[in-house]
Write an enzyme that holds these catalytic residues in place. Structure first.
Site, PDB file in Angstrom:
ATOM      1  N   ASN A 150      -2.620  41.570 -26.216  1.00 55.15           N
ATOM      2  CA  ASN A 150      -1.882  42.172 -24.531  1.00 55.15           C
ATOM      3  C   ASN A 150      -1.651  40.999 -24.226  1.00 55.15           C
ATOM      4  OD1 ASN A 150      -0.032  43.484 -22.757  1.00 55.15           O
ATOM      5  ND2 ASN A 150      -2.781  44.938 -22.161  1.00 55.15           N
ATOM      6  N   TRP A 151      -0.257  40.463 -24.635  1.00 53.78           N
ATOM      7  CA  TRP A 151       0.533  39.236 -23.329  1.00 53.78           C
ATOM      8  C   TRP A 151       1.529  40.323 -21.662  1.00 53.78           C
ATOM      9  CZ3 TRP A 151       3.729  36.604 -27.677  1.00 53.78           C
ATOM     10  CH2 TRP A 151       2.652  36.420 -29.428  1.00 53.78           C
ATOM     11  N   LYS A 152       0.704  40.989 -21.854  1.00 49.74           N
ATOM     12  CA  LYS A 152       1.431  41.405 -20.238  1.00 49.74           C
ATOM     13  C   LYS A 152       2.695  40.836 -19.571  1.00 49.74           C
ATOM     14  CE  LYS A 152      -3.496  42.482 -19.809  1.00 49.74           C
ATOM     15  NZ  LYS A 152      -4.601  42.272 -18.689  1.00 49.74           N
TER      16      LYS A 152
ATOM     17  N   GLU B 102     -11.417  50.000 -21.801  1.00 53.10           N
ATOM     18  CA  GLU B 102     -11.368  49.251 -21.374  1.00 53.10           C
ATOM     19  C   GLU B 102     -11.526  49.266 -19.958  1.00 53.10           C
ATOM     20  OE1 GLU B 102      -7.480  46.243 -22.678  1.00 53.10           O
ATOM     21  OE2 GLU B 102      -6.921  47.678 -21.389  1.00 53.10           O
TER      22      GLU B 102
ATOM     23  N   GLU C 262      -3.628  49.230 -15.614  1.00 48.28           N
ATOM     24  CA  GLU C 262      -2.536  48.659 -14.930  1.00 48.28           C
ATOM     25  C   GLU C 262      -1.785  49.069 -14.943  1.00 48.28           C
ATOM     26  OE1 GLU C 262      -2.360  44.783 -16.754  1.00 48.28           O
ATOM     27  OE2 GLU C 262      -4.323  44.388 -16.189  1.00 48.28           O
TER      28      GLU C 262
ATOM     29  N   GLY D 259      -6.458  40.146 -23.925  1.00 50.81           N
ATOM     30  CA  GLY D 259      -5.677  40.136 -22.669  1.00 50.81           C
ATOM     31  C   GLY D 259      -5.427  37.984 -22.945  1.00 50.81           C
ATOM     32  N   GLY D 260      -6.123  37.644 -21.944  1.00 49.40           N
ATOM     33  CA  GLY D 260      -6.363  36.179 -21.502  1.00 49.40           C
ATOM     34  C   GLY D 260      -6.450  35.259 -22.170  1.00 49.40           C
TER      35      GLY D 260
ATOM     36  N   GLY E 157      -9.364  41.243 -16.588  1.00 47.46           N
ATOM     37  CA  GLY E 157      -9.211  39.547 -16.544  1.00 47.46           C
ATOM     38  C   GLY E 157      -9.856  39.226 -15.288  1.00 47.46           C
TER      39      GLY E 157
ATOM     40  N   SER F 137     -11.978  40.796 -20.924  1.00 49.76           N
ATOM     41  CA  SER F 137     -12.508  39.655 -20.977  1.00 49.76           C
ATOM     42  C   SER F 137     -12.837  39.550 -22.062  1.00 49.76           C
ATOM     43  CB  SER F 137     -13.159  39.669 -19.789  1.00 49.76           C
ATOM     44  OG  SER F 137     -12.682  39.774 -18.599  1.00 49.76           O
TER      45      SER F 137
ATOM     46  N   HIS G 278      -2.368  51.975 -20.554  1.00 50.89           N
ATOM     47  CA  HIS G 278      -3.349  50.500 -20.420  1.00 50.89           C
ATOM     48  C   HIS G 278      -3.225  50.623 -18.716  1.00 50.89           C
ATOM     49  CE1 HIS G 278      -4.212  46.519 -18.287  1.00 50.89           C
ATOM     50  NE2 HIS G 278      -4.541  46.534 -19.771  1.00 50.89           N
TER      51      HIS G 278
HETATM   52  P1  PGA Z   1      -8.570  40.813 -20.649  1.00 52.12           P
HETATM   53  O1  PGA Z   1      -7.281  42.370 -20.282  1.00 52.12           O
HETATM   54  O2  PGA Z   1      -9.036  39.991 -22.388  1.00 52.12           O
HETATM   55  O3  PGA Z   1      -7.560  39.607 -19.995  1.00 52.12           O
HETATM   56  O4  PGA Z   1      -9.843  40.428 -19.609  1.00 52.12           O
HETATM   57  C1  PGA Z   1      -7.477  42.524 -21.831  1.00 52.12           C
HETATM   58  C2  PGA Z   1      -6.757  44.169 -21.488  1.00 52.12           C
HETATM   59  O5  PGA Z   1      -5.730  43.963 -20.528  1.00 52.12           O
HETATM   60  O6  PGA Z   1      -6.118  44.341 -22.361  1.00 52.12           O
END
Ligand code: PGA
Length: 252
Positions: A8-10, A165, A95, A231-232, A171, A210, A93
């Site tokens: 997930n590159w956001k 998640e 967010e 994500g990251g 993050g 993470s 998600h």
């Molecule tokens: P993260 O994000 O790996 O940076 O914690 C995961 C996500 O939001 O899907």
């Protein structure tokens, strides 16, 4: 069961960066029974679909609108995504829930719209830090699963991917321990079994929060963890390739 590594590159990576990352990933050997999905931002999806042609990499969007069309300025429908060859879509998600007030009901409608167009919904659920501390995470996950998926028939359910998640791990560098992840993944599996015992065993349940090369092996080894939504660590070609390699070890 396949193991999925989804990035997930956001709201990261412009066109040049998206194309550079795909060029790197084209050189990665994808192990048997591993599925790789990447989710660039909307403007680059069509080009990303073309750029992964001939590889096993699939393209996901990070959101969609539940309506088929109409006066929804700034939104993108599932039909539009289908028309450019998008294979999957992240839905619900944290967010989106947190910053864009997405409700479980809206998320349920998005899932229906995606399934109508043959796009795989990657449905995200997970508890907040306060909910984990109050030990109400099981209730939260149960509510999120029931509201979003309760109305689906078995055929529809069988086309989903679920991602657990924990919001406190996204993050933040904090990761659920392998045992914490397995506990919730087993709960999700048991909720899926109440719909259909057989189909429940075929639905991938990914861990997100993470997840990185140094903790992925332990997380992916859990019986009910079928890969990760990353994500990251998905922003870096080296780390993401390493996660793909680690996922390949799970089934061997
Ligand atoms: P993260 O994000 O790996 O940076 O914690 C995961 C996500 O939001 O899907």
């Amino acid at each position: 069961m396949r193991t999925i590594v989804a990035g997930n590159w956001k709201m990261n990576k412009d066109r040049t960066a998206v194309m550079a990352m795909i060029a790197s990933l084209r050189n990665v050997t994808i192990p048997k029974d591993v599925e790789v999905i990447i989710a660039p931002a909307f403007p680059f999806l069509a080009q990303a679909v073309e750029a992964v042609e001939g590889t096993a990499i699939r393209i996901a969007s990070q959101n969609c609108h539940e309506a088929a069309s109409g006066a929804f300025t700034g939104e993108v429908s599932a039909g539009m995504l289908k028309s450019i060859g998008v294979n999957a879509c992240i839905v619900g998600h944290s967010e989106r829930r947190q910053f864009f007030n997405e409700t479980d009901a809206a998320i349920a409608s998005k899932i229906t719209a995606l399934l109508e167009h043959g796009i795989t919904p990657i449905y995200c659920c997970g508890e907040l830090k306060e909910e984990r501390l109050a030990n109400t995470h099981a209730e939260v996950i149960t509510r999120q699963m029931k509201t979003a998926l309760g109305a689906l028939d078995n055929e529809a359910l069988g086309r989903l991917v679920i991602a657990y998640e924990p919001v406190w791990a996204i993050g933040t560098g904090l990761t659920a321990t392998a045992a914490q992840a397995q506990e919730v993944h087993a709960l999700i599996r048991s909720l899926l079994r109440t719909h259909d015992e057989r189909i429940a065993e075929t639905i991938p349940v990914l861990y997100g929060g993470s997840c990185k090369p140094d903790n992925a092996a332990e997380l992916f080894a859990n019986p009910d963890v079928n890969g990760g939504l990353i994500g990251g660590a998905a922003l870096d070609a080296g780390q993401f390739s390493e996660l793909i390699r680690i996922a390949g070890k799970v089934n061997t």
